[in-house]
Design an enzyme around this catalytic site. Structure first.
Site, PDB file in Angstrom:
ATOM      1  N   GLY A  64       0.806  -1.211   0.000  1.00  0.00           N
ATOM      2  CA  GLY A  64       0.000   0.000   0.000  1.00  0.00           C
ATOM      3  C   GLY A  64       0.841   1.262   0.000  1.00  0.00           C
ATOM      4  CG  ASP A  77      -1.201  -0.100   9.653  1.00  0.00           C
ATOM      5  OD1 ASP A  77      -1.644   1.021   9.353  1.00  0.00           O
ATOM      6  OD2 ASP A  77      -1.695  -1.164   9.265  1.00  0.00           O
ATOM      7  CG  MET A  85      -4.763   3.792   7.482  1.00  0.00           C
ATOM      8  SD  MET A  85      -3.636   4.957   6.725  1.00  0.00           S
ATOM      9  CE  MET A  85      -3.747   6.327   7.837  1.00  0.00           C
ATOM     10  CE1 TYR A  90      -7.202   2.874   0.396  1.00  0.00           C
ATOM     11  CE2 TYR A  90      -9.337   3.177   1.453  1.00  0.00           C
ATOM     12  CZ  TYR A  90      -8.361   2.343   0.937  1.00  0.00           C
ATOM     13  OH  TYR A  90      -8.526   0.977   0.977  1.00  0.00           O
TER      14      TYR A  90
END
Length: 490
Positions: free
Chosen positions: A101, A220, A263, A375
């Site tokens: 990601g 994260d 997140m 996002y």
């Protein structure tokens, strides 16, 4: 003991319980490689530096808290330039790939690898592998020059693209070998680093002079050993905007409730640090701390109390929190994405609707606003702190590859840059410890219930190793590192 083909790290033991978890080197499997003087000693920019090069025996302790009579514990090799290098600038053909990601700072890392190779070592040939791992065998590449990367740090995302999955070790190494690439820089999270480890092992099996360097990327902050991952500071900072907006909305109406989803698939670090930084959050829910809605001590009881006291409240929830409740409620099975990660249900929408249903059932009027900035946060450029961090990570990786180290990840340990074996990065996930002081600070800040019974707390404390138990870790190290270890005594 000689290294085996699958050796991921070398273990060197010294006096007083000293353990060095060292990274592989090209000379481990290609003997008698020629060395060359490091061109940095002729670089005008480094003429003012008191000590050009890192000493060969410099190491960094994994833990800085120890007892006066305790063992010295585990160490990693310190990152930085070495006096001798194993590549001449003209022979280097490097490539960079980004996988997984998006994360703030990806473009900065790409830029600093390209510029570091050129400005510090005179390397001019760098290739960008487009679209993640599958770009190796799909023949999607782009030359990366100083001009191409000059301003990319001001943009979010990655200029060479990314993807999940697509890892085929044999095809990737075939492509590296066919192209004549001899330095591979791989930017990605734990799944990507596992792929990098497989690439290194195959390269070693073939006896190729190719350095494989990883740069850990996870917004994260769920990669173990390292202090933090790049992009994390930016994510926490940007999350403040969403929390502030939720707070403004909540306090502007009677019984206003703001819900912010952040997140955190398996680790709640962003939610925890954003909550602590904000001071406007009344409840923080993370994957590591299970919660429940109904009954005494549940979320709904706490919300009713908070709304009666303050007239409004803000809830921050990590995307991986409460997934078992969502799955049970929706009665759906689990699915996975291309990287093998569990596909998460939208816990933000689910908990928002559950809150509305509960208060509607109890005839208490609320106004709830749900904000999902996930996002938006992933796609922004890195802030000043992360930009500096990305630069140092990239330069450390370049120094390591030029010095002949391979099969390593560049990472910050106790505020010092180090080279960490791949298997230490991929062996587990870094998670919030709910019996730790930081989580206690959060509970003190929000005044929320812990949602944990006394028995569960006692069990969790038993499972957690003492923070200074260095001797046990040192004694058990060979069990963790596997058959490919090399154990030596200094």
């Amino acid at each position: 003991m000689a290294p085996k083909d699958n050796a991921m790290m070398k273990v060197i033991r010294g006096m007083d319980g000293f353990v060095l978890e060292d990274v592989p080197h090209l000379t481990d499997y290609i003997p008698d490689l020629p060395t060359y003087p490091n061109p940095l000693q002729f670089n005008p920019a480094y003429s003012v530096v008191k000590q050009y090069f890192v000493h060969q025996d410099d190491t960094v302790a994994q833990k800085v808290v120890a007892h006066k009579d305790g063992p010295r514990g585990q160490h990693f090799r310190r990152a930085g330039p070495r006096q001798k290098v194993y590549f001449e600038p003209d022979e280097v053909y490097a490539c960079i790939v980004t996988c997984g990601g998006l994360c703030p700072g990806l473009n900065t890392v790409i830029r600093e690898i390209v510029c570091g190779l050129y400005h510090m070592y005179g390397v001019t040939r760098v290739l960008g592998i487009e679209g993640g791992y599958r770009g190796f065998y799909s023949r999607n590449t782009v030359p990366l020059t100083q001009k191409v990367v000059d301003t990319i740090h001001k943009r979010g995302g990655t200029i060479i693209g990314t993807s999940r999955g697509g890892h085929d070790t044999m095809k990737i190494v075939d492509s590296i070998q066919d192209r004549g690439i001899n330095q591979v820089y791989i930017i990605g999270g734990d799944g990507t680093q596992k792929g990098a480890a497989a690439i290194y092992e195959e390269i070693r099996r073939r006896g190729l002079k190719v350095a494989v360097a990883g740069i850990p990327k996870t917004i994260d902050n769920d990669i173990p050993v390292i202090d933090r991952s790049f992009g994390f500071d930016t994510a926490v900072e940007e999350a403040q905007r969403a929390i502030n907006a939720a707070h403004v909305e909540a306090e502007s109406t009677e019984n206003g409730v703001g819900v912010v989803k952040l997140m955190g698939r398996y680790s709640g670090f962003i939610a925890m640090y954003a909550t602590l930084a904000s001071r406007d959050v009344d409840c923080c829910l993370i994957p590591e701390s299970p919660f429940y809605l109904e009954g005494k001590g549940g979320l709904f009881e706490y919300m009713e109390k908070r709304l009666k006291e303050n007239g409004h409240m803000v809830i921050v929830i990590a995307e991986g929190a409460g997934q078992e409740l969502v799955t049970e409620s929706l009665q759906q099975g689990e699915q996975e994405d291309a990287s093998g990660n569990r596909l998460l249900r939208d816990v933000g929408l689910w908990i928002s609707q559950s809150i509305k249903d509960h208060f509607s059932k109890h005839k208490m009027r609320i106004t709830l606003k749900y904000i999902d900035p996930t996002y938006m946060i992933r796609a922004i450029p890195s802030n000043a702190s992360d930009n500096v961090y990305c630069t140092l990570l990239a330069q450390s990786a370049v120094h390591g590859a030029m010095a002949g180290y391979t099969g390593f990840t560049s990472g910050l340990v106790n505020s010092r840059h180090t080279y960490i074996p791949f298997n230490r990065i991929t062996e587990r996930q870094n998670k919030v410890v709910i019996t730790d002081r930081m989580w206690a600070r959060l509970l003190s800040s929000t005044n929320q219930p812990s949602f944990v019974s006394p028995k569960e707390i006692a069990d969790a404390k038993k499972e957690e190793a003492p923070p200074t138990a260095l001797l046990d870790e040192a004694n058990n190290i060979t069990e963790r590192t596997g058959n490919g270890d090399i154990t030596k005594n200094k």
